[in-house]
Design a protein around this motif. Structure first.
Motif, PDB file in Angstrom:
ATOM      1  N   GLY A  10       0.810  -1.206   0.000  1.00  0.00           N
ATOM      2  CA  GLY A  10       0.000   0.000   0.000  1.00  0.00           C
ATOM      3  C   GLY A  10       0.838   1.248   0.000  1.00  0.00           C
ATOM      4  O   GLY A  10       2.051   1.200  -0.228  1.00  0.00           O
ATOM      5  N   LEU A  11       0.170   2.362   0.274  1.00  0.00           N
ATOM      6  CA  LEU A  11       0.828   3.661   0.341  1.00  0.00           C
ATOM      7  C   LEU A  11       1.053   4.037   1.802  1.00  0.00           C
ATOM      8  O   LEU A  11       0.126   3.948   2.622  1.00  0.00           O
ATOM      9  CB  LEU A  11      -0.055   4.713  -0.341  1.00  0.00           C
ATOM     10  CG  LEU A  11       0.380   6.177  -0.218  1.00  0.00           C
ATOM     11  CD1 LEU A  11       1.722   6.397  -0.915  1.00  0.00           C
ATOM     12  CD2 LEU A  11      -0.690   7.089  -0.790  1.00  0.00           C
ATOM     13  N   VAL A  12       2.280   4.434   2.119  1.00  0.00           N
ATOM     14  CA  VAL A  12       2.611   4.791   3.497  1.00  0.00           C
ATOM     15  C   VAL A  12       3.542   5.992   3.478  1.00  0.00           C
ATOM     16  O   VAL A  12       4.326   6.164   2.525  1.00  0.00           O
ATOM     17  CB  VAL A  12       3.245   3.587   4.230  1.00  0.00           C
ATOM     18  CG1 VAL A  12       4.557   3.173   3.591  1.00  0.00           C
ATOM     19  CG2 VAL A  12       3.415   3.856   5.712  1.00  0.00           C
ATOM     20  N   GLN A  13       3.474   6.808   4.504  1.00  0.00           N
ATOM     21  CA  GLN A  13       4.356   7.965   4.598  1.00  0.00           C
ATOM     22  C   GLN A  13       5.745   7.546   5.059  1.00  0.00           C
ATOM     23  O   GLN A  13       5.899   6.511   5.735  1.00  0.00           O
ATOM     24  CB  GLN A  13       3.779   8.979   5.574  1.00  0.00           C
ATOM     25  CG  GLN A  13       2.511   9.643   5.086  1.00  0.00           C
ATOM     26  CD  GLN A  13       2.048  10.757   6.013  1.00  0.00           C
ATOM     27  OE1 GLN A  13       2.470  10.861   7.160  1.00  0.00           O
ATOM     28  NE2 GLN A  13       1.182  11.619   5.501  1.00  0.00           N
ATOM     29  N   PRO A  14       6.756   8.320   4.719  1.00  0.00           N
ATOM     30  CA  PRO A  14       8.104   8.028   5.218  1.00  0.00           C
ATOM     31  C   PRO A  14       8.098   7.922   6.744  1.00  0.00           C
ATOM     32  O   PRO A  14       7.448   8.706   7.430  1.00  0.00           O
ATOM     33  CB  PRO A  14       8.915   9.231   4.750  1.00  0.00           C
ATOM     34  CG  PRO A  14       8.217   9.696   3.520  1.00  0.00           C
ATOM     35  CD  PRO A  14       6.746   9.476   3.792  1.00  0.00           C
ATOM     36  N   GLY A  15       8.818   6.909   7.229  1.00  0.00           N
ATOM     37  CA  GLY A  15       8.846   6.640   8.661  1.00  0.00           C
ATOM     38  C   GLY A  15       7.772   5.684   9.126  1.00  0.00           C
ATOM     39  O   GLY A  15       7.796   5.226  10.278  1.00  0.00           O
ATOM     40  N   GLY A  16       6.835   5.368   8.249  1.00  0.00           N
ATOM     41  CA  GLY A  16       5.755   4.475   8.596  1.00  0.00           C
ATOM     42  C   GLY A  16       6.123   3.008   8.500  1.00  0.00           C
ATOM     43  O   GLY A  16       7.276   2.657   8.219  1.00  0.00           O
ATOM     44  N   SER A  17       5.112   2.157   8.728  1.00  0.00           N
ATOM     45  CA  SER A  17       5.318   0.709   8.749  1.00  0.00           C
ATOM     46  C   SER A  17       4.269   0.004   7.901  1.00  0.00           C
ATOM     47  O   SER A  17       3.150   0.501   7.741  1.00  0.00           O
ATOM     48  CB  SER A  17       5.227   0.178  10.183  1.00  0.00           C
ATOM     49  OG  SER A  17       6.226   0.737  11.007  1.00  0.00           O
ATOM     50  N   VAL A  63      18.271  -2.817   4.321  1.00  0.00           N
ATOM     51  CA  VAL A  63      17.072  -2.952   5.170  1.00  0.00           C
ATOM     52  C   VAL A  63      17.387  -3.470   6.566  1.00  0.00           C
ATOM     53  O   VAL A  63      16.476  -3.570   7.400  1.00  0.00           O
ATOM     54  CB  VAL A  63      16.019  -3.865   4.505  1.00  0.00           C
ATOM     55  CG1 VAL A  63      15.705  -3.385   3.093  1.00  0.00           C
ATOM     56  CG2 VAL A  63      16.462  -5.321   4.492  1.00  0.00           C
ATOM     57  N   LYS A  64      18.641  -3.787   6.840  1.00  0.00           N
ATOM     58  CA  LYS A  64      19.005  -4.313   8.164  1.00  0.00           C
ATOM     59  C   LYS A  64      18.625  -3.328   9.251  1.00  0.00           C
ATOM     60  O   LYS A  64      18.871  -2.126   9.137  1.00  0.00           O
ATOM     61  CB  LYS A  64      20.516  -4.588   8.220  1.00  0.00           C
ATOM     62  CG  LYS A  64      20.930  -5.889   7.588  1.00  0.00           C
ATOM     63  CD  LYS A  64      22.427  -6.099   7.697  1.00  0.00           C
ATOM     64  CE  LYS A  64      22.855  -7.383   7.031  1.00  0.00           C
ATOM     65  NZ  LYS A  64      24.328  -7.561   7.036  1.00  0.00           N
ATOM     66  N   GLY A  65      18.015  -3.863  10.310  1.00  0.00           N
ATOM     67  CA  GLY A  65      17.600  -3.021  11.425  1.00  0.00           C
ATOM     68  C   GLY A  65      16.242  -2.378  11.238  1.00  0.00           C
ATOM     69  O   GLY A  65      15.689  -1.808  12.182  1.00  0.00           O
ATOM     70  N   ARG A  66      15.698  -2.467  10.018  1.00  0.00           N
ATOM     71  CA  ARG A  66      14.377  -1.871   9.753  1.00  0.00           C
ATOM     72  C   ARG A  66      13.333  -2.913   9.381  1.00  0.00           C
ATOM     73  O   ARG A  66      12.154  -2.754   9.718  1.00  0.00           O
ATOM     74  CB  ARG A  66      14.477  -0.838   8.623  1.00  0.00           C
ATOM     75  CG  ARG A  66      15.425   0.306   8.895  1.00  0.00           C
ATOM     76  CD  ARG A  66      15.334   1.379   7.815  1.00  0.00           C
ATOM     77  NE  ARG A  66      15.697   0.901   6.500  1.00  0.00           N
ATOM     78  CZ  ARG A  66      14.888   0.916   5.436  1.00  0.00           C
ATOM     79  NH1 ARG A  66      13.664   1.411   5.540  1.00  0.00           N
ATOM     80  NH2 ARG A  66      15.309   0.465   4.266  1.00  0.00           N
ATOM     81  N   GLN A  81       7.908  -7.643   8.022  1.00  0.00           N
ATOM     82  CA  GLN A  81       7.557  -6.441   8.775  1.00  0.00           C
ATOM     83  C   GLN A  81       8.533  -5.342   8.380  1.00  0.00           C
ATOM     84  O   GLN A  81       9.755  -5.511   8.521  1.00  0.00           O
ATOM     85  CB  GLN A  81       7.643  -6.701  10.272  1.00  0.00           C
ATOM     86  CG  GLN A  81       7.375  -5.484  11.127  1.00  0.00           C
ATOM     87  CD  GLN A  81       5.940  -4.998  11.038  1.00  0.00           C
ATOM     88  OE1 GLN A  81       5.004  -5.799  11.067  1.00  0.00           O
ATOM     89  NE2 GLN A  81       5.749  -3.684  10.934  1.00  0.00           N
ATOM     90  N   MET A  82       8.008  -4.233   7.882  1.00  0.00           N
ATOM     91  CA  MET A  82       8.843  -3.140   7.388  1.00  0.00           C
ATOM     92  C   MET A  82       8.576  -1.896   8.224  1.00  0.00           C
ATOM     93  O   MET A  82       7.449  -1.380   8.239  1.00  0.00           O
ATOM     94  CB  MET A  82       8.533  -2.874   5.912  1.00  0.00           C
ATOM     95  CG  MET A  82       8.659  -4.103   5.033  1.00  0.00           C
ATOM     96  SD  MET A  82       8.434  -3.747   3.286  1.00  0.00           S
ATOM     97  CE  MET A  82       6.715  -3.258   3.275  1.00  0.00           C
ATOM     98  N   ASN A  83       9.588  -1.445   8.931  1.00  0.00           N
ATOM     99  CA  ASN A  83       9.492  -0.254   9.771  1.00  0.00           C
ATOM    100  C   ASN A  83      10.418   0.833   9.240  1.00  0.00           C
ATOM    101  O   ASN A  83      11.319   0.566   8.448  1.00  0.00           O
ATOM    102  CB  ASN A  83       9.868  -0.596  11.216  1.00  0.00           C
ATOM    103  CG  ASN A  83       8.946  -1.631  11.835  1.00  0.00           C
ATOM    104  OD1 ASN A  83       7.753  -1.696  11.528  1.00  0.00           O
ATOM    105  ND2 ASN A  83       9.498  -2.428  12.736  1.00  0.00           N
ATOM    106  N   SER A  84      10.195   2.044   9.713  1.00  0.00           N
ATOM    107  CA  SER A  84      11.029   3.191   9.315  1.00  0.00           C
ATOM    108  C   SER A  84      11.192   3.254   7.801  1.00  0.00           C
ATOM    109  O   SER A  84      12.313   3.402   7.282  1.00  0.00           O
ATOM    110  CB  SER A  84      12.403   3.103  10.003  1.00  0.00           C
ATOM    111  OG  SER A  84      12.270   3.066  11.398  1.00  0.00           O
ATOM    112  N   LEU A  85      10.088   3.131   7.111  1.00  0.00           N
ATOM    113  CA  LEU A  85      10.136   3.070   5.655  1.00  0.00           C
ATOM    114  C   LEU A  85      10.635   4.376   5.046  1.00  0.00           C
ATOM    115  O   LEU A  85      10.357   5.472   5.562  1.00  0.00           O
ATOM    116  CB  LEU A  85       8.765   2.716   5.092  1.00  0.00           C
ATOM    117  CG  LEU A  85       8.413   1.224   5.211  1.00  0.00           C
ATOM    118  CD1 LEU A  85       6.924   0.997   5.096  1.00  0.00           C
ATOM    119  CD2 LEU A  85       9.166   0.423   4.162  1.00  0.00           C
ATOM    120  N   LYS A  86      11.373   4.227   3.946  1.00  0.00           N
ATOM    121  CA  LYS A  86      11.957   5.352   3.228  1.00  0.00           C
ATOM    122  C   LYS A  86      11.416   5.387   1.796  1.00  0.00           C
ATOM    123  O   LYS A  86      11.009   4.332   1.270  1.00  0.00           O
ATOM    124  CB  LYS A  86      13.481   5.203   3.183  1.00  0.00           C
ATOM    125  CG  LYS A  86      14.137   5.042   4.533  1.00  0.00           C
ATOM    126  CD  LYS A  86      15.631   4.772   4.368  1.00  0.00           C
ATOM    127  CE  LYS A  86      16.309   4.584   5.710  1.00  0.00           C
ATOM    128  NZ  LYS A  86      17.767   4.318   5.563  1.00  0.00           N
TER     129      LYS A  86
END
Length: 115
Positions: A10-17, A63-66, A81-86
């Motif tokens: 989907g669509l997510v803002q930077p920093g989102g998950s 992607v390590k750590g995120r 699981q994707m966190n701190s997306l860029k």
């Protein structure tokens, strides 16, 4: 017949998950390594993460750590699981496995990181 079906993009803002899921059928899921790849426009498909049958994991440096890959054998499902997306994580994400010598891919799920 092996089938891999991704969901969760989907669509997510930077920093989102976001959490991606891949439901597998037609193979002995619990003994198979599973991987996530991604392909951005104009770029080659790249390996994002792999999880073995014993749940050992490996990640691309970017992607390590995120990102975290995991699996639930009882549900024949692998997750990302994707966190701190860029914005540079924007791509079509594909589930992949190799079974009886053949390479299998899902249809892909679009992830767009944008404000």
């Amino acid at each position: 017949q092996v089938q891999l079906v991704e969901s969760g993009g989907g669509l997510v803002q930077p920093g989102g998950s976001l959490r991606l899921s891949c439901a597998a059928s037609g193979l002995m899921f619990r003994i198979n390594a599973m991987s996530w790849y991604r392909q951005a426009p104009g770029k080659e498909r790249e390996l994002v993460a792999t999880i073995t049958s014993s749940s050992s994991t490996n990640y691309a440096d970017s992607v390590k750590g995120r990102f975290t890959i995991s699996r639930t054998n009882a549900r024949n499902t692998v997750y990302l699981q994707m966190n701190s997306l860029k914005p540079e994580d924007t791509a079509v994400y594909y589930c992949n496995t190799i079974w009886t010598g053949y390479d299998y891919w899902g249809q892909g799920t679009q992830v767009t990181v944008s404000s």
